[in-house]
Design a protein around this motif. Structure first.
Motif, short mmCIF file in Angstrom:
data_model
loop_
_atom_site.label_atom_id
_atom_site.label_comp_id
_atom_site.label_asym_id
_atom_site.label_seq_id
_atom_site.Cartn_x
_atom_site.Cartn_y
_atom_site.Cartn_z
N THR A 177 0.83 -1.21 0.00
CA THR A 177 0.00 0.00 0.00
C THR A 177 0.87 1.26 0.00
O THR A 177 1.90 1.31 0.69
CB THR A 177 -0.91 0.02 1.24
N THR A 178 0.44 2.24 -0.77
CA THR A 178 1.04 3.58 -0.73
C THR A 178 -0.03 4.57 -0.32
O THR A 178 -1.10 4.62 -0.93
CB THR A 178 1.63 3.96 -2.10
N LEU A 179 0.26 5.34 0.75
CA LEU A 179 -0.67 6.37 1.24
C LEU A 179 -0.08 7.74 0.94
O LEU A 179 1.06 8.03 1.30
CB LEU A 179 -0.88 6.23 2.75
N ASN A 180 -0.83 8.57 0.25
CA ASN A 180 -0.43 9.94 -0.03
C ASN A 180 -1.25 10.86 0.88
O ASN A 180 -2.41 11.14 0.61
CB ASN A 180 -0.65 10.28 -1.50
N LEU A 181 -0.62 11.29 1.97
CA LEU A 181 -1.34 12.02 3.02
C LEU A 181 -1.39 13.53 2.79
O LEU A 181 -2.19 14.22 3.43
CB LEU A 181 -0.69 11.73 4.37
N GLY A 182 -0.52 14.05 1.93
CA GLY A 182 -0.52 15.49 1.67
C GLY A 182 -0.11 16.27 2.90
O GLY A 182 0.81 15.90 3.64
N ILE A 183 -0.82 17.38 3.17
CA ILE A 183 -0.57 18.19 4.37
C ILE A 183 -1.37 17.57 5.52
O ILE A 183 -2.59 17.48 5.46
CB ILE A 183 -0.97 19.65 4.13
N VAL A 184 -0.65 17.14 6.55
CA VAL A 184 -1.29 16.45 7.67
C VAL A 184 -1.69 17.47 8.73
O VAL A 184 -0.85 18.21 9.25
CB VAL A 184 -0.34 15.40 8.27
N THR A 185 -2.97 17.50 9.05
CA THR A 185 -3.49 18.46 10.03
C THR A 185 -4.07 17.76 11.26
O THR A 185 -4.63 18.41 12.13
CB THR A 185 -4.58 19.33 9.39
N ASP A 186 -3.93 16.44 11.31
CA ASP A 186 -4.55 15.65 12.37
C ASP A 186 -3.54 14.61 12.83
O ASP A 186 -2.44 14.47 12.27
CB ASP A 186 -5.82 14.99 11.81
N ASN A 187 -3.91 13.86 13.83
CA ASN A 187 -3.11 12.70 14.24
C ASN A 187 -3.50 11.51 13.39
O ASN A 187 -4.68 11.13 13.33
CB ASN A 187 -3.34 12.39 15.72
N VAL A 188 -2.53 10.95 12.70
CA VAL A 188 -2.77 9.85 11.76
C VAL A 188 -2.15 8.57 12.33
O VAL A 188 -0.98 8.56 12.72
CB VAL A 188 -2.18 10.15 10.37
N SER A 189 -2.95 7.51 12.39
CA SER A 189 -2.49 6.19 12.85
C SER A 189 -2.48 5.24 11.66
O SER A 189 -3.46 5.14 10.92
CB SER A 189 -3.41 5.66 13.95
#
Length: 215
Positions: free
Chosen positions: A77-89
């Motif tokens: 899997t590849t995740l493209n999160l961009g600009i992260v503004t939250d807590n990501v798990s």
């Protein structure tokens, strides 16, 4: 919080259970009794007493439960999160192994044979019915499926805003439940043996989560 779980799907059903054993055949009937007449004392005497019935046949063994299948792998899997503004798990690991089947119950021992026919003059002691046969052994439980293999996850992000985070965690795919051994057939005193429980499969391989900042 935003959560991602990358894993293999669980199996909807257990592996099939083993079938039960069959009942043993009925024992043979005993030989008939025979008497004769004694002229000297005007009475009947036993020449051949009737035979007892034969022991019933043994029940057949229960059939082993089917082995569970290996867990399904986690997909790359590849995740493209961009600009992260939250807590990501981000959690990644293989799927659970399939539960295996239970062993079948051993068959009942066959009924004892009928006693031999008494002599027509009742000069002989009556015979007895034969003993019931021994029950069959329970089938062994199936081995559980091993956990599914892990994968590689790439998490791309452009920027982490204040108070935001990316938290990776991995787990190894769990093995399925091993099958229980089947119960012995028969009654107390002439039953067979219980089957053995199946073995537990191995855990799945590790996963890797790579977090990287991209332009």
């Amino acid at each position: 919080m935003t959560s991602f779980l990358i894993t293999g799907d669980p199996y909807p059903n257990n592996a099939p259970n083993g079938g039960n054993g069959s009942t043993g055949v009925k024992g043979n009937q005993g030989n008939p009794g025979k008497s004769d007449y004694n002229d000297s004392n005007c009475s009947y005497y036993c020449v051949t007493p009737p035979g007892n019935g034969g022991t019933g046949g043994n029940g057949t063994d229960g059939i082993a439960g089917s082995a569970g299948a290996k867990g399904k792998p986690a997909p790359p899997t590849t995740l493209n999160l961009g600009i992260v503004t939250d807590n990501v798990s981000i959690r990644a690991g293989g799927g659970p192994g399939q539960n295996s089947g239970n062993g079948g119950v051993g068959g009942m021992g066959g009924p004892g044979g009928e006693p031999g026919t008494p002599d027509s003059n009742n000069a002989c002691t009556k015979a007895s019915r034969g003993s019931q046969g021994r029950g069959g052994r329970g089938g062994n439980g199936g081995n559980s499926g091993g956990g599914g293999d892990g994968t590689t996850v790439i998490a791309n992000y452009k920027q982490l805003n204040n108070g935001s985070s990316i938290t990776p965690s991995t787990f190894r795919g769990l093995p399925g439940r091993s099958g229980a051994g089947g119960s012995a057939g028969g009654n107390a005193g002439n039953s067979g043996y219980n089957g053995y429980n199946g073995a537990t499969g191995p855990f799945g391989s590790d996963s890797v989560i790579n977090i990287r900042q991209v332009p």
